[in-house]
Design a protein around this motif. Structure first.
Motif, short mmCIF file in Angstrom:
data_model
loop_
_atom_site.label_atom_id
_atom_site.label_comp_id
_atom_site.label_asym_id
_atom_site.label_seq_id
_atom_site.Cartn_x
_atom_site.Cartn_y
_atom_site.Cartn_z
N ILE A 1 0.83 -1.29 -0.15
CA ILE A 1 -0.09 0.11 -0.08
C ILE A 1 0.83 1.23 -0.20
CG2 ILE A 1 -1.76 1.20 1.38
CD1 ILE A 1 -2.71 -1.56 0.26
N ARG A 2 0.50 2.07 -0.96
CA ARG A 2 1.18 3.62 -0.81
C ARG A 2 0.63 4.33 -0.03
NH1 ARG A 2 2.14 8.80 -4.96
NH2 ARG A 2 3.52 9.71 -3.52
N HIS A 3 1.27 5.11 1.01
CA HIS A 3 0.48 5.76 2.02
C HIS A 3 -0.17 6.77 1.32
CE1 HIS A 3 3.30 9.39 0.62
NE2 HIS A 3 4.18 8.58 0.53
N GLY A 4 -1.27 7.33 2.07
CA GLY A 4 -2.27 8.49 1.52
C GLY A 4 -1.35 9.67 1.26
N GLN A 5 -2.12 10.82 0.37
CA GLN A 5 -1.40 11.96 0.28
C GLN A 5 -0.80 12.43 1.45
OE1 GLN A 5 -3.68 15.58 -0.45
NE2 GLN A 5 -2.75 15.62 -2.65
N ALA A 6 0.54 12.91 1.17
CA ALA A 6 1.30 13.70 2.39
C ALA A 6 1.09 14.96 1.99
CB ALA A 6 2.72 13.24 2.21
N SER A 7 1.66 15.96 2.87
CA SER A 7 1.48 17.55 2.88
C SER A 7 2.52 18.30 2.07
CB SER A 7 1.51 17.97 4.41
OG SER A 7 0.49 17.11 4.87
N PHE A 8 2.53 17.94 0.73
CA PHE A 8 3.59 18.76 -0.09
C PHE A 8 3.24 20.05 -0.32
CE2 PHE A 8 4.53 20.62 -4.15
CZ PHE A 8 5.60 20.08 -4.46
N LEU B 1 0.02 13.17 6.81
CA LEU B 1 -1.13 12.89 5.84
C LEU B 1 -1.88 14.41 5.70
CD1 LEU B 1 -2.66 9.47 6.45
CD2 LEU B 1 -0.81 10.07 4.81
N SER B 2 -2.26 14.74 4.58
CA SER B 2 -3.20 15.78 4.29
C SER B 2 -4.40 15.39 4.84
CB SER B 2 -3.18 16.23 2.94
OG SER B 2 -3.61 15.17 1.89
N ASP B 3 -5.29 16.32 4.66
CA ASP B 3 -6.92 15.80 5.03
C ASP B 3 -7.35 14.90 3.81
OD1 ASP B 3 -7.09 17.31 7.16
OD2 ASP B 3 -7.94 19.14 5.89
N THR B 4 -6.94 15.20 2.58
CA THR B 4 -7.06 14.23 1.40
C THR B 4 -6.47 12.77 1.98
OG1 THR B 4 -7.47 15.80 0.02
CG2 THR B 4 -6.63 13.66 -1.05
N GLY B 5 -5.21 12.85 2.31
CA GLY B 5 -4.62 11.42 2.41
C GLY B 5 -5.25 10.79 3.58
N SER C 1 8.72 3.31 9.07
CA SER C 1 8.67 4.17 10.15
C SER C 1 8.22 5.74 10.20
CB SER C 1 10.31 4.35 10.78
OG SER C 1 10.95 4.74 10.27
N LEU C 2 8.01 5.93 8.75
CA LEU C 2 7.97 7.27 8.45
C LEU C 2 6.33 7.62 8.93
CD1 LEU C 2 9.21 7.63 4.92
CD2 LEU C 2 10.25 8.41 7.08
N GLN C 3 6.01 8.81 9.28
CA GLN C 3 4.61 9.14 9.91
C GLN C 3 3.71 9.00 8.97
OE1 GLN C 3 4.48 10.35 13.34
NE2 GLN C 3 2.32 9.76 13.00
N ARG C 4 3.68 9.37 7.65
CA ARG C 4 2.72 9.26 6.63
C ARG C 4 2.35 7.68 6.40
NH1 ARG C 4 7.57 10.93 4.19
NH2 ARG C 4 8.01 9.77 2.21
N PRO D 1 -18.00 9.58 -7.70
CA PRO D 1 -18.18 10.45 -6.59
C PRO D 1 -16.89 10.60 -5.90
CG PRO D 1 -20.03 8.56 -6.44
CD PRO D 1 -18.90 8.27 -7.43
N LEU D 2 -15.90 9.77 -6.31
CA LEU D 2 -14.59 9.76 -5.44
C LEU D 2 -13.28 9.96 -6.14
CD1 LEU D 2 -15.33 6.58 -2.99
CD2 LEU D 2 -15.57 8.95 -2.43
N ARG D 3 -13.48 10.08 -7.41
CA ARG D 3 -12.10 10.23 -8.27
C ARG D 3 -11.56 11.63 -8.15
NH1 ARG D 3 -15.58 8.11 -12.82
NH2 ARG D 3 -15.13 5.76 -13.07
N HIS D 4 -12.17 12.68 -7.49
CA HIS D 4 -11.35 13.69 -7.03
C HIS D 4 -10.22 13.39 -5.65
CE1 HIS D 4 -14.53 13.45 -4.03
NE2 HIS D 4 -13.61 14.11 -3.08
N LEU D 5 -10.42 12.42 -5.23
CA LEU D 5 -9.32 11.92 -4.20
C LEU D 5 -8.39 10.90 -5.08
CD1 LEU D 5 -12.05 10.80 -1.40
CD2 LEU D 5 -10.54 12.70 -1.53
N ILE D 6 -8.17 10.65 -6.14
CA ILE D 6 -7.14 10.20 -6.69
C ILE D 6 -5.88 11.22 -7.02
CG2 ILE D 6 -6.22 8.94 -8.83
CD1 ILE D 6 -9.19 7.90 -9.13
N THR D 7 -4.78 10.75 -6.33
CA THR D 7 -3.79 11.81 -6.39
C THR D 7 -2.38 11.09 -6.52
OG1 THR D 7 -3.31 11.89 -3.94
CG2 THR D 7 -4.89 13.43 -4.87
N TYR D 8 -1.48 11.74 -7.07
CA TYR D 8 0.01 11.15 -7.28
C TYR D 8 0.98 11.81 -6.03
CZ TYR D 8 -1.01 9.57 -11.85
OH TYR D 8 -1.47 8.70 -13.06
N ARG D 9 0.71 12.89 -5.54
CA ARG D 9 1.50 13.50 -4.59
C ARG D 9 0.73 14.41 -3.70
NH1 ARG D 9 6.91 14.10 -4.06
NH2 ARG D 9 7.19 13.33 -6.36
#
Length: 231
Positions: free
Chosen positions: A7-14, A22-26, A51-54, A223-231
């Motif tokens: 699993i790749r982590h959720g969106q981080a806070s770029f 994690l961002s709110d989106t993440g 061990s990274l927070q995200r 309804p959820l495709r706006h949550l698809i992110t790369y970074r």
């Protein structure tokens, strides 16, 4: 046969003062991913996380959505490579003119320009054209990741379902290893991996196979495709 979900982590806070959260989106991506696994009804025997927070927060949000949360084991071998160290080493290899053209170091608020510079730096890292005391060499990163997964497969035994919360560089490296691809191919796979995506490995004593790459069954609907992110 046993299964490992990478699993790749959720969106981080770029673009913030602390990328490694994690961002709110993440957080929403990770919660939806946990709900997806809960809906499958498949027993997950153990969750591993870098061990990274995200990575840890993603693992915890997934576990919280499961009816019978499995234990979470922290394994630093699944940490992402240190992109800041790689970027700094690459920047030192460029001329002042090249740095000015790339607009370094003011890239952390422009996702596209940052990604292009990171891709150049990562290629130089994989090709051993840059080095620095604070930066793990590519061969060391590759060995760390592949050895950790091999150890887990050996120690967990048969008929297990495991989940590893990690990052794109780790996933790309492992997929390239399983498919017998080049290091450069693993790097290219990394750039394609979505936040909170699923990559599935099936393994036995004899072999390891890829059965899913970069899947988003929990997000890939209108309804959820706006949550698809790369970074």
């Amino acid at each position: 046969m046993s299964t490992i979900y990478l699993i790749r982590h959720g969106q981080a806070s770029f673009g913030t003062g602390n990328y490694d959260q994690l961002s709110d989106t993440g957080r929403e991506q990770a919660r939806l991913l946990g709900s997806y696994f809960a809906g499958l009804g498949e027993r997950i025997d153990r969750i591993y996380s870098g061990s990274l927070q995200r990575q840890r927060d993603t693992a915890q949000l997934i576990a919280a959505a499961l009816g019978d949360p499995p234990p979470i084991a922290i394994e630093p071998a699944f940490d992402e490579y240190d992109s800041d160290a790689i970027l700094q080493a690459f920047a030192r290899s460029l001329t002042p003119e090249e740095l000015a053209e790339a607009e370094w170091p003011g890239l952390h608020t422009d996702r596209r320009k940052f990604q292009l510079f990171l891709e150049r730096a990562a290629r130089a890292w994989v090709e051993a054209r840059i080095e620095a005391e604070e930066m793990i060499p590519w061969r060391g990163f590759h060995a760390r990741v592949t050895t950790a997964v091999a150890n887990i497969m050996r120690s967990e035994g048969r008929s297990k379902t495991l989940l590893i919360s990690t990052s794109g560089g780790v996933i790309g490296t492992l997929v390239a290893q399983v498919l017998g691809l080049s290091n450069h191919a693993g790097l290219e796979l990394n750039w394609a991996i979505h936040n909170a995506s699923i990559t599935r490995l099936i393994y036995s004593v004899e072999r390891v196979s890829l059965s899913m790459f970069n899947g988003l069954p929990h997000l890939d609907r209108a309804p959820l495709r706006h949550l698809i992110t790369y970074r």
